[in-house]
Design an enzyme around this catalytic site. Structure first.
Site, PDB file in Angstrom:
ATOM      1  N   ARG A 197      74.138-121.884  46.137  1.00 15.31           N
ATOM      2  CA  ARG A 197      73.465-121.920  47.116  1.00 15.31           C
ATOM      3  C   ARG A 197      73.857-123.959  47.926  1.00 15.31           C
ATOM      4  O   ARG A 197      73.615-123.905  48.514  1.00 15.31           O
ATOM      5  CB  ARG A 197      72.207-122.517  46.203  1.00 15.31           C
ATOM      6  CG  ARG A 197      71.380-121.853  45.726  1.00 15.31           C
ATOM      7  CD  ARG A 197      69.757-122.134  44.820  1.00 15.31           C
ATOM      8  NE  ARG A 197      69.366-122.583  45.970  1.00 15.31           N
ATOM      9  CZ  ARG A 197      68.080-121.458  46.465  1.00 15.31           C
ATOM     10  NH1 ARG A 197      67.649-120.698  45.956  1.00 15.31           N
ATOM     11  NH2 ARG A 197      67.372-122.489  47.247  1.00 15.31           N
ATOM     12  N   TRP A 244      73.974-128.988  49.414  1.00 13.15           N
ATOM     13  CA  TRP A 244      74.766-128.234  50.873  1.00 13.15           C
ATOM     14  C   TRP A 244      74.335-129.708  51.418  1.00 13.15           C
ATOM     15  O   TRP A 244      73.046-130.058  52.227  1.00 13.15           O
ATOM     16  CB  TRP A 244      74.276-127.103  51.318  1.00 13.15           C
ATOM     17  CG  TRP A 244      74.510-126.951  52.353  1.00 13.15           C
ATOM     18  CD1 TRP A 244      75.752-125.891  52.399  1.00 13.15           C
ATOM     19  CD2 TRP A 244      73.512-126.481  53.821  1.00 13.15           C
ATOM     20  NE1 TRP A 244      75.552-125.114  53.816  1.00 13.15           N
ATOM     21  CE2 TRP A 244      74.483-125.538  54.833  1.00 13.15           C
ATOM     22  CE3 TRP A 244      72.413-127.056  54.182  1.00 13.15           C
ATOM     23  CZ2 TRP A 244      74.270-125.746  55.514  1.00 13.15           C
ATOM     24  CZ3 TRP A 244      72.557-127.396  55.649  1.00 13.15           C
ATOM     25  CH2 TRP A 244      72.501-126.316  56.221  1.00 13.15           C
ATOM     26  N   GLY A 268      65.131-129.413  50.192  1.00 12.62           N
ATOM     27  CA  GLY A 268      64.427-130.485  51.270  1.00 12.62           C
ATOM     28  C   GLY A 268      64.673-131.410  52.468  1.00 12.62           C
ATOM     29  O   GLY A 268      65.532-131.629  52.063  1.00 12.62           O
ATOM     30  N   GLU A 284      75.591-107.497  62.915  1.00 14.91           N
ATOM     31  CA  GLU A 284      75.801-108.194  62.348  1.00 14.91           C
ATOM     32  C   GLU A 284      77.691-107.809  61.754  1.00 14.91           C
ATOM     33  O   GLU A 284      77.864-108.407  60.925  1.00 14.91           O
ATOM     34  CB  GLU A 284      75.421-106.983  60.943  1.00 14.91           C
ATOM     35  CG  GLU A 284      75.792-107.165  59.530  1.00 14.91           C
ATOM     36  CD  GLU A 284      74.898-108.625  58.589  1.00 14.91           C
ATOM     37  OE1 GLU A 284      74.541-109.273  59.473  1.00 14.91           O
ATOM     38  OE2 GLU A 284      75.442-109.119  57.909  1.00 14.91           O
ATOM     39  N   LYS A 313      79.270-111.525  59.749  1.00 15.72           N
ATOM     40  CA  LYS A 313      79.933-111.170  58.927  1.00 15.72           C
ATOM     41  C   LYS A 313      81.946-112.001  58.979  1.00 15.72           C
ATOM     42  O   LYS A 313      81.649-112.890  57.971  1.00 15.72           O
ATOM     43  CB  LYS A 313      79.952-109.939  58.326  1.00 15.72           C
ATOM     44  CG  LYS A 313      80.215-109.231  57.120  1.00 15.72           C
ATOM     45  CD  LYS A 313      78.703-109.771  56.266  1.00 15.72           C
ATOM     46  CE  LYS A 313      78.368-111.320  57.134  1.00 15.72           C
ATOM     47  NZ  LYS A 313      76.500-111.062  56.440  1.00 15.72           N
ATOM     48  N   HIS A 347      78.209-106.571  81.909  1.00 11.62           N
ATOM     49  CA  HIS A 347      77.393-107.139  82.986  1.00 11.62           C
ATOM     50  C   HIS A 347      77.679-108.711  82.455  1.00 11.62           C
ATOM     51  O   HIS A 347      77.291-110.003  83.013  1.00 11.62           O
ATOM     52  CB  HIS A 347      76.323-107.048  82.441  1.00 11.62           C
ATOM     53  CG  HIS A 347      75.628-106.006  82.795  1.00 11.62           C
ATOM     54  ND1 HIS A 347      75.423-105.137  83.820  1.00 11.62           N
ATOM     55  CD2 HIS A 347      75.390-104.966  82.057  1.00 11.62           C
ATOM     56  CE1 HIS A 347      75.055-104.470  84.250  1.00 11.62           C
ATOM     57  NE2 HIS A 347      74.470-103.812  83.394  1.00 11.62           N
ATOM     58  N   LYS A 349      73.754-120.146  50.520  1.00 11.51           N
ATOM     59  CA  LYS A 349      73.353-118.672  50.356  1.00 11.51           C
ATOM     60  C   LYS A 349      72.182-118.949  50.473  1.00 11.51           C
ATOM     61  O   LYS A 349      71.720-117.932  51.556  1.00 11.51           O
ATOM     62  CB  LYS A 349      73.493-118.379  48.556  1.00 11.51           C
ATOM     63  CG  LYS A 349      73.296-117.656  48.611  1.00 11.51           C
ATOM     64  CD  LYS A 349      73.581-116.008  49.085  1.00 11.51           C
ATOM     65  CE  LYS A 349      73.677-114.723  48.846  1.00 11.51           C
ATOM     66  NZ  LYS A 349      74.280-113.551  49.606  1.00 11.51           N
TER      67      LYS A 349
HETATM   68  C1  AGP Z   1      74.106-113.888  55.684  1.00 15.87           C
HETATM   69  O1  AGP Z   1      75.597-113.605  55.344  1.00 15.87           O
HETATM   70  C2  AGP Z   1      74.036-115.293  56.180  1.00 15.87           C
HETATM   71  N1  AGP Z   1      74.237-115.804  54.688  1.00 15.87           N
HETATM   72  C3  AGP Z   1      72.499-115.903  56.055  1.00 15.87           C
HETATM   73  O2  AGP Z   1      72.894-115.567  57.936  1.00 15.87           O
HETATM   74  C4  AGP Z   1      71.751-115.157  55.834  1.00 15.87           C
HETATM   75  O3  AGP Z   1      70.974-113.757  56.227  1.00 15.87           O
HETATM   76  C5  AGP Z   1      70.349-115.785  56.502  1.00 15.87           C
HETATM   77  O4  AGP Z   1      70.564-117.335  56.472  1.00 15.87           O
HETATM   78  C6  AGP Z   1      68.690-115.381  56.356  1.00 15.87           C
HETATM   79  O5  AGP Z   1      68.845-115.817  54.637  1.00 15.87           O
HETATM   80  P1  AGP Z   1      67.008-114.783  53.768  1.00 15.87           P
HETATM   81  O6  AGP Z   1      67.982-113.245  54.263  1.00 15.87           O
HETATM   82  O7  AGP Z   1      67.502-115.028  52.632  1.00 15.87           O
HETATM   83  O8  AGP Z   1      65.866-115.400  54.710  1.00 15.87           O
END
Ligand code: AGP
Length: 602
Positions: A27, A75, A100, A478, A482, A501, A597
């Site tokens: 995280r 983080w 937070g 996506e 990635k 465009h 995460k």
């Molecule tokens: C995915 O590879 C990302 N690390 C990120 O975009 C993630 O999907 C986004 O932060 C949303 O997270 P969630 O699905 O836990 O809500």
């Protein structure tokens, strides 16, 4: 985003804290720290970078006897990832950890500085400990001082505070960021999610927003705005499915390979020969619903975008999708005939959670699609469908995305079935394709080896375009996300028909185009789009079941009869490509720079 642990009891505290933080490290891994008070003895350690640095620093330390302890993995939000900015933050005689954002910290900080308080860090968190000590110095009552402190805080927080003024007590508060309390006899644990305490505690209480209190002598004293309140503990599962790499080099790699298996789990008991069943939804759930709005972030947003095509095409229900952080502030017009769906792997994403709360305030029925049971988003929703992907540790989401997409596909069929807007022969064809999905996700050694070899040709250049049409456009988004997350290259997903465009202006030999060219959907259209790019000398990696002579590189896929099977097969190709490029660049695949995460801040 960040992780918190806490423990009060007689067991060895350092190991409890470090083991707990290990579970939360994905995280946030900018820094980590612990603080322990045992009687008169106060110990505090911090280290920047991964948790192993903190382990190293604390090797010679062991706690003994009863004590109170808190830990944090960070983080960075306010202030650089330095040791001074690492939690726990120290006042004169107290320590605090926090997840937070304290929105009014600047104002509080200025007040404290005017009183002569010196700040050691650039964080918003440090204000909490100084505000607390200011009150406690005035009234000499740690609980009242803590209560007054949290009254002063605006924003989202989950926080733990320990102080030499009450060396047998942990103070806690939760508002907008997750926190739970675990119990095992007299021993009490805290954590920002349940993984750190599984195997340690056997019962748990998930704190609600606005709750705060303290733990002393094995007892929890819980309060909210109305005063003291009682609470009911619930059993905590004892079997720790601790995600290990099982011989794979990275969690992300393992999770890509697991997709075939978890997809079967996702479908289990839900997909039948000629119908879809969701035990989670009562039979009237869609009564009065004539539209769907989906809110999510990042990868989850991409699965939502793909599903909008399916809801409209298969279920004939209007569906629009919004990025949760945009939705929150646009003053959206919401009507009660709209089902509000949130999608989240973690179930803790602050923007998505707040969007859900807004929709609930507007009286909308809500449904969450989530990978984590008991998460904030699941608990906040009227109903929830779990994706059953299992713990996903790689920060770059893979199997969570695959299972979200699957649940949404199933849901589109379910809505069509319930509303009788989907013909039974189409339902049967869709289900037949669905049952083949696990096979389409099997990673073949030959394909992986081909992508490993190919990846060396994509380590330079001025950018990547992933292009596709229809549901392959969100898949392109996506694929680009990635790649950018773990390679740090600039990558964009684009609808193939939009390239002409504007973006085609970028085309040259070092513009890499990853073209998703399914045979079962608009093949001729996308082929023309790719030809236009090739004519401008863009380097093309085509992914298709149909050989394409203008491709500089080509991955031949096997499925060609159903768009969703092509979708899942191509998804795996894009995931492996990103993985292998990242490996060649020597990047940290599972914990890429600047990311976390679970994003529990706005
Ligand atoms: C995915 O590879 C990302 N690390 C990120 O975009 C993630 O999907 C986004 O932060 C949303 O997270 P969630 O699905 O836990 O809500």
């Amino acid at each position: 985003m960040c992780g918190i642990v806490g423990y009060i009891g007689a067991k060895e505290k350092k190991e409890i804290l470090l083991d707990g933080l290990q579970e939360l490290e994905y995280r946030g891994y900018d820094s980590a720290g612990i603080a322990i008070i045992e009687g008169e003895k106060l110990s505090n350690f911090k280290a920047i970078g991964k948790l192993e640095n903190l382990r190293h620093k604390t090797e010679a330390y062991h706690s003994e006897g009863f004590g109170i302890s808190i830990g944090h993995t960070r983080w960075a939000t306010h202030g650089k990832p330095t040791e001074l900015n690492a939690h726990p933050h120290l006042g004169a005689y107290s320590y605090v950890v926090h997840n937070g954002i304290i929105e009014n910290y600047q104002e509080l900080k200025e007040e404290l500085q005017a009183d002569g308080v010196t700040f050691l860090s650039q964080t918003d968190t440090e204000t909490i400990v100084h505000v607390f000590e200011k009150f406690n110095n005035q009234i000499n009552n740690p609980f009242e001082a803590f209560e007054k402190t949290i009254e002063k805080l605006h924003g989202a927080y989950a926080t733990l505070l320990i102080t030499e003024a009450a060396p047998d007590t942990i103070f806690f508060a939760k508002n907008g960021s997750p926190m739970l309390i675990g119990f095992d006899g007299e021993d009490v644990y805290f954590a920002s999610s349940d993984t750190p305490i599984i195997g340690k505690a056997n019962e748990v209480y998930y704190l609600e927003d606005g709750e705060y209190g303290f733990v002393k002598e094995g007892k929890v004293f819980l309060f909210n705005a109305e005063g003291k309140k009682s609470f009911t503990k619930q059993a905590l599962t004892a079997d720790k499915v601790s995600a290990q790499k099982d011989g794979y080099r990275f969690f992300m790699e393992k999770e890509i390979y697991e997709q075939s298996y978890v997809m079967t789990e996702t479908m289990m008991g839900r997909v039948h020969d000629d119908s879809i069943l969701f035990d989670e939804l009562d039979e009237n759930f869609f009564d009065g619903i004539s539209a769907i709005k989906i809110c999510a972030c990042g990868t989850s947003y991409h699965s939502a975008l793909a599903s909008a095509y399916l809801f409209e095409r298969l279920a004939k229900v209007r569906c629009d999708v919004e990025i949760a952080s945009e939705f929150r502030y646009k003053e959206p017009l919401l009507t009660k005939d709209t089902l509000f769906i949130t999608i989240s792997q973690s179930g803790e994403t602050a923007d998505t959670l707040e969007a859900l709360k807004m929709a609930k305030r507007a009286g909308l029925r809500s449904l969450s699609i989530c990978n984590v049971d008991n998460s904030s988003i699941v608990r906040e929703s009227d109903a929830a469908i779990l994706t059953r992907a299992g713990i996903e540790k790689g920060v770059a989401s893979t199997k969570a995305f695959a299972t979200q997409t699957m649940v949404l596909w199933m849901l589109a069929l379910y809505v069509g079935q319930e509303k009788k807007t989907l013909a039974s022969d189409i339902l049967k064809t869709e289900v037949a394709a669905m049952l083949k999905t696990p096979k389409s996700l099997v990673v073949e050694e030959k394909l992986h080896a081909q992508l490993t070899r190919m990846s060396k040709r994509y380590l330079h250049g001025h950018g990547f375009f992933f292009i596709g049409r229809d549901i392959f456009f969100p898949l392109a988004l996506e694929g680009a996300l990635k790649l950018k997350e773990i390679s740090y290259f600039h990558a964009e997903g684009y609808p193939a028909g939009e390239m002409k465009h504007g973006p085609i202006a970028l085309a040259d030999s070092t513009l890499f185009t990853i073209a998703l060219m399914p045979k079962s959907m608009h093949y001729d259209k996308i082929k023309s789009n790719v030809e236009e790019l090739s004519a401008r000398d863009a380097t093309i990696l085509a992914i298709s079941p149909e050989p394409f002579e203008l491709a500089d590189d080509f991955i031949q896929t096997k499925y060609d009869s159903h768009p969703m099977l092509e979708y899942f097969e191509m998804m795996v190709v894009t995931q492996l490509l990103a993985l292998e490029i990242s490996v060649r660049l020597g990047n940290d695949v599972d914990m890429p720079r600047n990311l976390a995460k679970s994003v529990t801040v706005e």
